[in-house]
Design an enzyme around this catalytic site. Structure first.
Site, PDB file in Angstrom:
ATOM      1  N   LYS A 168       0.866  -1.189   0.000  1.00 21.66           N
ATOM      2  CA  LYS A 168       0.000   0.000   0.000  1.00 21.66           C
ATOM      3  C   LYS A 168       0.895   1.230   0.000  1.00 21.66           C
ATOM      4  O   LYS A 168       1.704   1.416   0.917  1.00 21.66           O
ATOM      5  CB  LYS A 168      -0.899   0.027   1.236  1.00 21.66           C
ATOM      6  CG  LYS A 168      -2.174  -0.776   1.083  1.00 21.66           C
ATOM      7  CD  LYS A 168      -3.129  -0.483   2.227  1.00 21.66           C
ATOM      8  CE  LYS A 168      -4.354  -1.364   2.160  1.00 21.66           C
ATOM      9  NZ  LYS A 168      -5.241  -1.175   3.321  1.00 21.66           N
ATOM     10  N   GLU A 210       0.466  -1.194  16.539  1.00 14.73           N
ATOM     11  CA  GLU A 210       0.234  -2.063  15.370  1.00 14.73           C
ATOM     12  C   GLU A 210       0.626  -3.512  15.705  1.00 14.73           C
ATOM     13  O   GLU A 210       0.012  -4.452  15.205  1.00 14.73           O
ATOM     14  CB  GLU A 210       1.019  -1.568  14.146  1.00 14.73           C
ATOM     15  CG  GLU A 210       0.615  -0.196  13.630  1.00 14.73           C
ATOM     16  CD  GLU A 210      -0.650  -0.193  12.747  1.00 14.73           C
ATOM     17  OE1 GLU A 210      -1.343  -1.229  12.653  1.00 14.73           O
ATOM     18  OE2 GLU A 210      -0.941   0.874  12.164  1.00 14.73           O
ATOM     19  N   HIS A 274      -8.415   1.323  12.898  1.00 14.38           N
ATOM     20  CA  HIS A 274      -7.985   2.403  12.003  1.00 14.38           C
ATOM     21  C   HIS A 274      -9.119   3.342  11.608  1.00 14.38           C
ATOM     22  O   HIS A 274      -8.851   4.459  11.172  1.00 14.38           O
ATOM     23  CB  HIS A 274      -7.338   1.828  10.737  1.00 14.38           C
ATOM     24  CG  HIS A 274      -5.941   1.316  10.963  1.00 14.38           C
ATOM     25  ND1 HIS A 274      -5.654   0.333  11.881  1.00 14.38           N
ATOM     26  CD2 HIS A 274      -4.752   1.659  10.406  1.00 14.38           C
ATOM     27  CE1 HIS A 274      -4.355   0.090  11.863  1.00 14.38           C
ATOM     28  NE2 HIS A 274      -3.780   0.876  10.988  1.00 14.38           N
ATOM     29  N   HIS A 291       0.205   8.174  14.128  1.00 15.10           N
ATOM     30  CA  HIS A 291      -0.662   7.118  13.604  1.00 15.10           C
ATOM     31  C   HIS A 291      -0.931   6.009  14.640  1.00 15.10           C
ATOM     32  O   HIS A 291      -2.085   5.636  14.884  1.00 15.10           O
ATOM     33  CB  HIS A 291      -0.026   6.546  12.335  1.00 15.10           C
ATOM     34  CG  HIS A 291      -0.821   5.452  11.706  1.00 15.10           C
ATOM     35  ND1 HIS A 291      -1.965   5.685  10.984  1.00 15.10           N
ATOM     36  CD2 HIS A 291      -0.659   4.107  11.715  1.00 15.10           C
ATOM     37  CE1 HIS A 291      -2.464   4.539  10.566  1.00 15.10           C
ATOM     38  NE2 HIS A 291      -1.681   3.567  10.993  1.00 15.10           N
TER      39      HIS A 291
HETATM   40  P1  NAD Z   1       7.030   8.475  10.336  1.00 14.08           P
HETATM   41  O1  NAD Z   1       7.504   7.953   9.049  1.00 14.08           O
HETATM   42  O2  NAD Z   1       6.560   9.880  10.401  1.00 14.08           O
HETATM   43  O3  NAD Z   1       8.154   8.227  11.418  1.00 14.08           O
HETATM   44  C1  NAD Z   1       7.945   8.696  12.704  1.00 14.08           C
HETATM   45  C2  NAD Z   1       9.059   9.675  13.131  1.00 14.08           C
HETATM   46  O4  NAD Z   1      10.192   8.923  13.474  1.00 14.08           O
HETATM   47  C3  NAD Z   1       9.481  10.647  12.046  1.00 14.08           C
HETATM   48  O5  NAD Z   1       9.796  11.853  12.656  1.00 14.08           O
HETATM   49  C4  NAD Z   1      10.746  10.003  11.485  1.00 14.08           C
HETATM   50  O6  NAD Z   1      11.619  10.943  10.957  1.00 14.08           O
HETATM   51  C5  NAD Z   1      11.315   9.360  12.712  1.00 14.08           C
HETATM   52  N1  NAD Z   1      12.114   8.163  12.501  1.00 14.08           N
HETATM   53  C6  NAD Z   1      11.801   7.055  11.804  1.00 14.08           C
HETATM   54  N2  NAD Z   1      12.740   6.118  11.960  1.00 14.08           N
HETATM   55  C7  NAD Z   1      13.683   6.643  12.769  1.00 14.08           C
HETATM   56  C8  NAD Z   1      14.890   6.158  13.314  1.00 14.08           C
HETATM   57  N3  NAD Z   1      15.292   4.896  13.140  1.00 14.08           N
HETATM   58  N4  NAD Z   1      15.639   7.003  14.076  1.00 14.08           N
HETATM   59  C9  NAD Z   1      15.214   8.272  14.325  1.00 14.08           C
HETATM   60  N5  NAD Z   1      14.060   8.773  13.871  1.00 14.08           N
HETATM   61  C10 NAD Z   1      13.305   7.973  13.098  1.00 14.08           C
HETATM   62  O7  NAD Z   1       5.792   7.605  10.894  1.00 14.08           O
HETATM   63  P2  NAD Z   1       5.551   6.045  11.071  1.00 14.08           P
HETATM   64  O8  NAD Z   1       4.894   5.899  12.369  1.00 14.08           O
HETATM   65  O9  NAD Z   1       6.753   5.257  10.777  1.00 14.08           O
HETATM   66  O10 NAD Z   1       4.497   5.749   9.917  1.00 14.08           O
HETATM   67  C11 NAD Z   1       3.247   6.374   9.906  1.00 14.08           C
HETATM   68  C12 NAD Z   1       2.773   6.481   8.491  1.00 14.08           C
HETATM   69  O11 NAD Z   1       2.635   5.176   7.942  1.00 14.08           O
HETATM   70  C13 NAD Z   1       1.408   7.142   8.363  1.00 14.08           C
HETATM   71  O12 NAD Z   1       1.431   8.034   7.296  1.00 14.08           O
HETATM   72  C14 NAD Z   1       0.479   5.985   8.069  1.00 14.08           C
HETATM   73  O13 NAD Z   1      -0.653   6.374   7.319  1.00 14.08           O
HETATM   74  C15 NAD Z   1       1.377   5.068   7.295  1.00 14.08           C
HETATM   75  N6  NAD Z   1       0.980   3.666   7.318  1.00 14.08           N
HETATM   76  C16 NAD Z   1       0.949   3.012   6.136  1.00 14.08           C
HETATM   77  C17 NAD Z   1       0.619   1.682   6.103  1.00 14.08           C
HETATM   78  C18 NAD Z   1       0.657   0.939   4.808  1.00 14.08           C
HETATM   79  O14 NAD Z   1       0.215  -0.216   4.767  1.00 14.08           O
HETATM   80  N7  NAD Z   1       1.194   1.507   3.757  1.00 14.08           N
HETATM   81  C19 NAD Z   1       0.328   0.997   7.304  1.00 14.08           C
HETATM   82  C20 NAD Z   1       0.376   1.708   8.496  1.00 14.08           C
HETATM   83  C21 NAD Z   1       0.710   3.053   8.495  1.00 14.08           C
HETATM   84  N1  GLY Z   2      -2.060  -1.335   6.987  1.00 15.97           N
HETATM   85  C1  GLY Z   2      -3.173  -1.973   6.387  1.00 15.97           C
HETATM   86  C2  GLY Z   2      -2.853  -2.740   5.159  1.00 15.97           C
HETATM   87  O1  GLY Z   2      -1.716  -2.828   4.754  1.00 15.97           O
HETATM   88  O2  GLY Z   2      -3.745  -3.263   4.555  1.00 15.97           O
END
Ligand code: NAD
Ligand code: GLY
Length: 385
Positions: A168, A210, A274, A291
């Protein structure tokens, strides 16, 4: 459709891991999608193996690594060196960190970066970061030149257990989260657990929401294992435990995706928590509630709705609330008005004809999709939260 993964295969059967073995050996979880199959490789201190894994995955030519300001400073150098050593010509794009970066404006800026970097149809993109970078870079890869290969290198816990796996990709609109996107699978995923050592505590805990989700929707023994290891889970440096936890989550997600890649049915179980979670994120303002925190609040909402509508016992509902609290995650969002939340729910992707759809759980480890909650009950559940 039922999941094929046995109740608790990975975390019981994978060999005991130490930091040493996780450095030397990658745990591999396959995602079986025919000719689009790929591997999720899990280890610790293994970013320098990226170039070799890309070569094994038959990736060629130029490569654009997309990262954000928080992640790039720690890990871009190792990733670039590894890719260059494997013979790739590499460019780097470093974006501002945070949910606002998952925007249409950034997509167009990145298309320009792809052109400036000389990326053609034989080139590929590497997403180095959390879910924001993974979703955005994946969407750019899905659409630039009608699709070039991409690789996920998740560095947040949330990205390792969820967003980097399953294809996704997408961006937010001002009207709502993830409203534009594409299903587009990566060629490989490399999760280096040691990168979690630099992740902020709040973000790490958000990823645990998650993790808990997988236990609630599909694996009661895994949920119990999590309940019994709260202190271990709260320690981002506990890579031995994390290897098993991340491996099990990836295994469940890979199984779901292999059966229902485009969310015709089963895959929707992954949306547990979600529906309300996304709405809370939107109402709070992207980034105010991250998130995983939204998912924690939304999961408690869905658990309470499950008591009313799906026969979840009060005792299991309380276990769900308790584990999120023990993991120091929010379980209510007082201060946000129902009318605002309801308006946000109306533009959720899962909403059909104005009625949001919910994943509910008749018991821990089992889930049902496509449930509606009567309007007065939705409002009451929110106000009681
Ligand atoms: P993010 O990518 O914003 O990361 C969170 C914070 O941590 C950011 O400030 C980032 O710079 C920092 N960060 C990440 N890794 C780090 C590391 N190793 N060291 C230091 N800082 C670090 O957020 P997230 O929680 O990783 O992801 C949330 C996003 O993912 C949302 O946009 C959500 O909609 C999406 N999401 C997508 C799916 C999918 O299936 N595609 C599933 C769940 C969530
Ligand atoms: N995070 C929900 C999906 O990948 O379907």
């Amino acid at each position: 459709m039922a999941l094929k993964t046995p109740g608790h295969s990975f975390w019981l059967t994978c060999p005991p891991a130490s930091l040493y073995t996780l450095r030397a050996m990658l745990y591999d979880v396959p995602v079986n999608l025919g000719e689009r199959s790929y591997g999720i490789h899990i280890g610790a201190g293994v970013l320098d193996r990226l170039g070799g894994l890309c070569a094994e995955a038959d990736l060629k030519g130029k490569c654009l690594v997309i990262t954000d300001e928080n992640v790039g400073g720690h890990y871009a150098k190792t990733v670039l060196e590894s890719l260059e050593t494997a013979g790739y010509s590499v460019c780097l794009a470093t974006l501002p960190a945070g949910e606002q970066t998952k925007s249409g404006d950034q997509v167009f800026e990145l298309y320009s970066r792809c052109i400036e970097s000389g990326l053609d149809r034989h080139s590929f993109i590497v997403a180095l970061g959390g879910g924001v970078i993974g979703d955005l870079a994946g969407y750019v890869a899905a659409t630039y030149l009608r699709g070039i290969p991409f690789v996920q290198v998740p560095t947040s816990l949330l990205a390792m257990v969820d967003s980097s796996v399953g294809g996704k990709t997408g961006i937010n609109l001002p009207e709502g989260k993830n409203l534009v996107g594409a299903f587009y699978q990566p060629r490989l995923v490399l999760a280096d657990l040691q990168t979690l050592s630099t992740l902020a505590d709040r973000e790490y805990r958000a990823g645990l929401a998650e993790v808990v989700k997988y236990g609630i929707i599909h694996d009661a023994p895994f949920f119990q294992m999590l309940e019994e290891n709260i202190a271990g889970l709260l320690n981002a440096g506990n890579v031995e435990l994390l290897a098993k936890v991340v491996g099990r989550c990836c295994e469940i997600k890979a199984d779901v995706v292999a059966q229902d890649e485009h969310e015709g049915g089963l895959r929707a179980i992954l949306n547990f928590g979600h529906t309300v979670g996304h709405a809370v994120e939107k109402v709070a303002g992207y980034g105010e509630i991250v998130h995983g925190e939204g998912v924690s609040i939304g999961s408690v909402f869905a658990a309470r709705a499950s008591v009313e509508l799906s026969g979840l016992s009060m005792e299991e509902c309380q276990r769900i609330e308790k584990i999120f609290m023990a993991l120091e995650l929010p379980v209510n969002a007082r201060g946000y008005k129902w009318t605002d939340l309801r308006a946000a729910l109306a533009v959720d992707k899962k909403t059909i004809a104005g009625m949001p759809k919910f994943v509910l759980v008749p018991e821990i480890g089992k889930s049902t999709i496509g449930n509606e909650i009567p309007e007065p009950l939705m409002e009451q559940l929110w106000n009681d939260l």
